[in-house]
Design a protein around this motif. Structure first.
Motif, short mmCIF file in Angstrom:
data_model
loop_
_atom_site.label_atom_id
_atom_site.label_comp_id
_atom_site.label_asym_id
_atom_site.label_seq_id
_atom_site.Cartn_x
_atom_site.Cartn_y
_atom_site.Cartn_z
N ASN A 15 0.85 -1.19 0.00
CA ASN A 15 0.00 0.00 0.00
C ASN A 15 0.89 1.25 0.00
O ASN A 15 2.11 1.15 0.04
CB ASN A 15 -0.95 0.00 1.21
N ALA A 16 0.25 2.40 -0.03
CA ALA A 16 0.99 3.67 -0.09
C ALA A 16 1.78 3.93 1.19
O ALA A 16 2.87 4.49 1.13
CB ALA A 16 0.02 4.82 -0.35
N GLU A 17 1.26 3.52 2.34
CA GLU A 17 2.00 3.72 3.59
C GLU A 17 3.32 2.96 3.57
O GLU A 17 4.35 3.50 3.96
CB GLU A 17 1.16 3.29 4.80
N GLN A 18 3.29 1.73 3.10
CA GLN A 18 4.52 0.95 3.02
C GLN A 18 5.52 1.61 2.06
O GLN A 18 6.70 1.71 2.37
CB GLN A 18 4.22 -0.48 2.58
N LEU A 19 5.03 2.11 0.94
CA LEU A 19 5.87 2.82 -0.02
C LEU A 19 6.47 4.06 0.63
O LEU A 19 7.67 4.30 0.52
CB LEU A 19 5.04 3.22 -1.25
N LEU A 103 -1.50 9.08 -3.27
CA LEU A 103 -0.24 8.41 -3.55
C LEU A 103 -0.46 6.98 -4.03
O LEU A 103 0.17 6.52 -4.98
CB LEU A 103 0.66 8.43 -2.31
N GLU A 104 -1.38 6.28 -3.39
CA GLU A 104 -1.65 4.89 -3.77
C GLU A 104 -2.20 4.79 -5.19
O GLU A 104 -1.77 3.93 -5.96
CB GLU A 104 -2.62 4.24 -2.79
N ALA A 105 -3.11 5.67 -5.55
CA ALA A 105 -3.67 5.64 -6.91
C ALA A 105 -2.57 5.87 -7.95
O ALA A 105 -2.48 5.17 -8.96
CB ALA A 105 -4.77 6.69 -7.05
N ALA A 106 -1.69 6.84 -7.69
CA ALA A 106 -0.61 7.15 -8.62
C ALA A 106 0.42 6.02 -8.68
O ALA A 106 0.92 5.68 -9.76
CB ALA A 106 0.06 8.47 -8.23
N ALA A 107 0.74 5.44 -7.54
CA ALA A 107 1.73 4.35 -7.50
C ALA A 107 1.19 3.08 -8.15
O ALA A 107 1.93 2.34 -8.79
CB ALA A 107 2.16 4.09 -6.06
N GLN A 109 -0.86 3.02 -10.68
CA GLN A 109 -0.76 3.26 -12.12
C GLN A 109 0.63 2.92 -12.63
O GLN A 109 0.78 2.52 -13.78
CB GLN A 109 -1.07 4.72 -12.45
N ARG A 110 1.62 3.10 -11.80
CA ARG A 110 3.01 2.84 -12.20
C ARG A 110 3.43 1.39 -11.92
O ARG A 110 4.54 1.00 -12.20
CB ARG A 110 3.95 3.80 -11.48
N GLY A 111 2.54 0.63 -11.30
CA GLY A 111 2.84 -0.78 -11.02
C GLY A 111 3.71 -1.02 -9.82
O GLY A 111 4.33 -2.06 -9.68
N TRP A 112 3.75 -0.06 -8.88
CA TRP A 112 4.58 -0.19 -7.69
C TRP A 112 3.85 -0.87 -6.55
O TRP A 112 4.47 -1.34 -5.61
CB TRP A 112 5.06 1.17 -7.20
N ILE A 113 2.52 -0.87 -6.60
CA ILE A 113 1.70 -1.44 -5.53
C ILE A 113 0.87 -2.57 -6.11
O ILE A 113 0.36 -2.46 -7.23
CB ILE A 113 0.79 -0.35 -4.91
N GLU A 114 0.74 -3.63 -5.34
CA GLU A 114 -0.02 -4.81 -5.77
C GLU A 114 -1.46 -4.47 -6.06
O GLU A 114 -2.07 -3.67 -5.46
CB GLU A 114 0.00 -5.89 -4.68
#
Length: 114
Positions: A15-19, A103-107, A109-114
């Motif tokens: 998730n975004a918090e972990q990122l 942040l989660e929505a944007a990440a 889109q980039r494939g950084w979050i499951e």
């Protein structure tokens, strides 16, 4: 000649918090010139500069506010999210949640979050 890297699997964030916490921790490690020990490396789908660039773009696009960035930094340094049931952190928790959703929505889109 291209150097081949050992087989290190890429691990996406949950998730975004972990990122966000990974980003702050990794920046601190880089700043303090600490070196990772071999064998304890986890390859991530992005680099520190990628996350920094994404945060900057979200801010410049008006999707993240000054207040949200301050909350992200303050509680990121504390290594925890603000708690909505603690009266003094109630407003910060709302700002944090909104910022993490952006942040989660944007990440994602980039494939950084499951």
């Amino acid at each position: 000649m291209t150097q081949t890297l050992p087989n290190i699997s890429t691990e996406k964030f949950h998730n975004a918090e972990q990122l966000w916490f990974w980003f702050l921790y990794s920046r601190q490690m880089r700043t303090n010139n600490l070196i990772k020990t071999r064998g304890h490396e986890t390859r991530r789908p992005c680099e520190l500069l990628d996350v920094e660039t994404l945060i900057t773009k979200l801010y410049l696009a008006g999707k993240l506010s000054d207040e949200q960035l301050l909350v992200m930094k303050k509680f990121g340094d504390k290594k925890r999210a603000p708690h909505q049931y603690i009266w003094a952190e109630n407003r910060a928790a709302a700002q944090w949640n909104t910022a993490m959703n952006v942040l989660e929505a944007a990440a994602k889109q980039r494939g950084w979050i499951e």
